[in-house]
Design a protein around this motif. Structure first.
Motif, PDB file in Angstrom:
ATOM      1  N   VAL A  68       0.903  -1.253   0.045  1.00 28.59           N
ATOM      2  CA  VAL A  68      -0.058   0.036  -0.075  1.00 28.59           C
ATOM      3  C   VAL A  68       1.091   1.094   0.016  1.00 28.59           C
ATOM      4  O   VAL A  68       1.917   1.321   0.841  1.00 28.59           O
ATOM      5  CB  VAL A  68      -0.861  -0.018   1.274  1.00 28.59           C
ATOM      6  N   GLU A  69       0.489   2.371  -0.885  1.00 27.54           N
ATOM      7  CA  GLU A  69       1.246   3.563  -0.716  1.00 27.54           C
ATOM      8  C   GLU A  69       0.453   4.588   0.028  1.00 27.54           C
ATOM      9  O   GLU A  69      -0.749   4.412   0.143  1.00 27.54           O
ATOM     10  CB  GLU A  69       1.151   4.177  -2.278  1.00 27.54           C
ATOM     11  N   ILE A  70       1.149   5.046   0.859  1.00 23.67           N
ATOM     12  CA  ILE A  70       0.560   5.741   2.175  1.00 23.67           C
ATOM     13  C   ILE A  70       1.579   7.017   2.414  1.00 23.67           C
ATOM     14  O   ILE A  70       2.774   6.911   2.564  1.00 23.67           O
ATOM     15  CB  ILE A  70       0.228   5.216   3.380  1.00 23.67           C
ATOM     16  N   SER A  71       0.858   8.181   2.492  1.00 21.33           N
ATOM     17  CA  SER A  71       1.457   9.471   2.892  1.00 21.33           C
ATOM     18  C   SER A  71       0.674  10.374   3.774  1.00 21.33           C
ATOM     19  O   SER A  71      -0.460  10.525   3.449  1.00 21.33           O
ATOM     20  CB  SER A  71       1.938  10.005   1.668  1.00 21.33           C
ATOM     21  N   ASP A  72       1.012  10.978   5.138  1.00 19.92           N
ATOM     22  CA  ASP A  72       0.344  11.687   5.745  1.00 19.92           C
ATOM     23  C   ASP A  72      -1.004  10.895   6.265  1.00 19.92           C
ATOM     24  O   ASP A  72      -2.090  11.736   6.372  1.00 19.92           O
ATOM     25  CB  ASP A  72      -0.123  12.916   5.077  1.00 19.92           C
ATOM     26  N   LYS A  73      -0.835   9.537   6.457  1.00 18.02           N
ATOM     27  CA  LYS A  73      -1.935   8.949   7.128  1.00 18.02           C
ATOM     28  C   LYS A  73      -1.395   7.772   8.029  1.00 18.02           C
ATOM     29  O   LYS A  73      -0.175   7.564   7.929  1.00 18.02           O
ATOM     30  CB  LYS A  73      -2.742   8.117   5.959  1.00 18.02           C
ATOM     31  N   GLY A  74      -2.357   7.265   8.770  1.00 18.40           N
ATOM     32  CA  GLY A  74      -2.023   5.936   9.602  1.00 18.40           C
ATOM     33  C   GLY A  74      -2.555   4.776   8.957  1.00 18.40           C
ATOM     34  O   GLY A  74      -3.647   4.812   8.430  1.00 18.40           O
ATOM     35  N   ILE A  75      -1.936   3.597   9.192  1.00 20.36           N
ATOM     36  CA  ILE A  75      -2.080   2.427   8.640  1.00 20.36           C
ATOM     37  C   ILE A  75      -2.321   1.357   9.534  1.00 20.36           C
ATOM     38  O   ILE A  75      -0.969   1.471  10.334  1.00 20.36           O
ATOM     39  CB  ILE A  75      -1.620   2.073   7.514  1.00 20.36           C
ATOM     40  N   ALA A  76      -3.150   0.608   9.816  1.00 19.00           N
ATOM     41  CA  ALA A  76      -3.083  -0.448  10.833  1.00 19.00           C
ATOM     42  C   ALA A  76      -3.749  -1.749  10.799  1.00 19.00           C
ATOM     43  O   ALA A  76      -4.828  -1.525   9.944  1.00 19.00           O
ATOM     44  CB  ALA A  76      -3.489   0.153  12.480  1.00 19.00           C
TER      45      ALA A  76
END
Length: 333
Positions: A234-242
């Motif tokens: 997953v590409e992710i920026s300026d977010k949280g992921i759990a």
């Protein structure tokens, strides 16, 4: 003469190269697991000291494994908690309560930190990993009488409970909360590109060393899968992921499989065709809590949840009628 000096100035400025800040890695232990940080910094050692100090403070507030923590006092010596000055206005403890309250309400109780006595009963809490040999339904019903977030209130800057036997467990949001606090600390230092991970929960900002959007993996939800086998990137920026799942934390007793996801409505471990729930949210604590709730809700209700809540997205790995992995990804709708 003025144009002469202007030309010299421009030549001088053109000859100066802006020094690129290198990326560094910081690793450590916290919350019964490990943390890993990648960031732009010339002083990673100094930053690590600040991060470690911050995480110690958070642990001393919300870790049920710390004997002198605020949550331990709340659970095991309520009068000491009420008289403890450090418990009043404690940002970490109180914010975990408020985050938990929000998720409890929006999930209709599927997320409930007051499940602690039941978590202990099944051997997944601070009392030790004791396998249940014979299920004692009467005891579970008794312990369930202490469960219910509505039995908590907040007044005079303290969390209060109506029954001294009631205990809370913030583990469903605490790692994500720790990630958020570390991210805020890094931002306060002026760092704009970083990746923070604690026990698999992640928050990123900016871009990586290759000037690309940060990427993180969703583990393959299989009991035999290695740590570096991924179901999806997953590409992710300026977010949280759990991500939450039942495929790693479980035990077998007399032919029965007991997983660590406890349903607050029944008091029993919850197992369904939903193998893992990954949530993306503005904060990692929010992502952490909703991911935990989804494993209780199951696939269909989790899909409904992410479609109703504008601030979150969900990626759900589940097994179909042929026991093959399938993925529902709300980010691709």
């Amino acid at each position: 003469m003025r144009s002469y000096f202007l030309v010299l100035s421009l030549l001088f400025l053109g000859s100066c190269k802006v020094e690129k800040i290198p990326f560094a890695k910081i690793n450590g232990s916290t919350m019964g697991t490990t943390y890993h940080i990648i960031l732009e910094s010339n002083n990673p050692e100094q930053i690590k000291r600040g991060v470690d100090s911050l995480l110690v403070e958070i642990n001393q507030a919300v870790s049920t494994y710390e004997k002198g923590s605020i949550i331990t006092l709340f659970n095991q010596d309520y009068n000491a908690y009420l008289s403890n000055e450090n418990a009043t206005l404690n940002q970490y403890f109180n914010e975990n309560y408020q985050i938990s309250k929000k998720i409890n309400q929006t999930t209709s109780g599927a997320f409930d930190p007051t499940i602690m006595p039941i978590v202990n009963y099944w051997g997944f809490g601070y009392t030790g990993k004791n396998k249940v040999q014979e299920v004692d339904t009467a005891n579970i019903l008794k312990l369930m009488s202490y469960v219910g977030f509505h039995k908590l209130t907040f007044s005079n800057e303290k969390v209060r409970k109506e029954d001294s036997q009631l205990e809370i467990d913030f583990s469903g949001v605490a790692k994500g909360y720790g990630v958020d606090k570390v991210a805020t600390y890094l931002e306060s230092l002026g760092i704009s590109n970083f990746y923070v991970e604690i026990g698999g929960e992640v928050f990123t900002k900016g871009r990586n060393a290759s000037n690309q959007v940060w990427r993180t993996g969703i583990s393959l939800p299989s009991e035999n899968a290695s740590q570096d086998e991924f179901q999806q990137i997953v590409e992710i920026s300026d977010k949280g992921i759990a991500t939450s799942g039942n495929y790693r934390i479980y035990y077998e007793s007399k032919g029965n499989i007991f997983s660590h996801t406890i349903n607050p409505k029944t008091g029993f471990p919850e197992r369904s065709n939903l193998l893992s729930a990954t949530i993306l949210a503005p904060s990692c604590a929010i992502a952490d809590g909703y991911a935990t709730a989804c494993m209780v809700l199951g696939l269909e209700k989790s899909i409904e949840l992410v479609n109703l809540q504008d601030e979150i997205e969900g990626i759900f790995v589940y097994s179909d009628e042929n026991e093959e992995f399938q993925v529902y990804d709300s980010t691709k709708k």
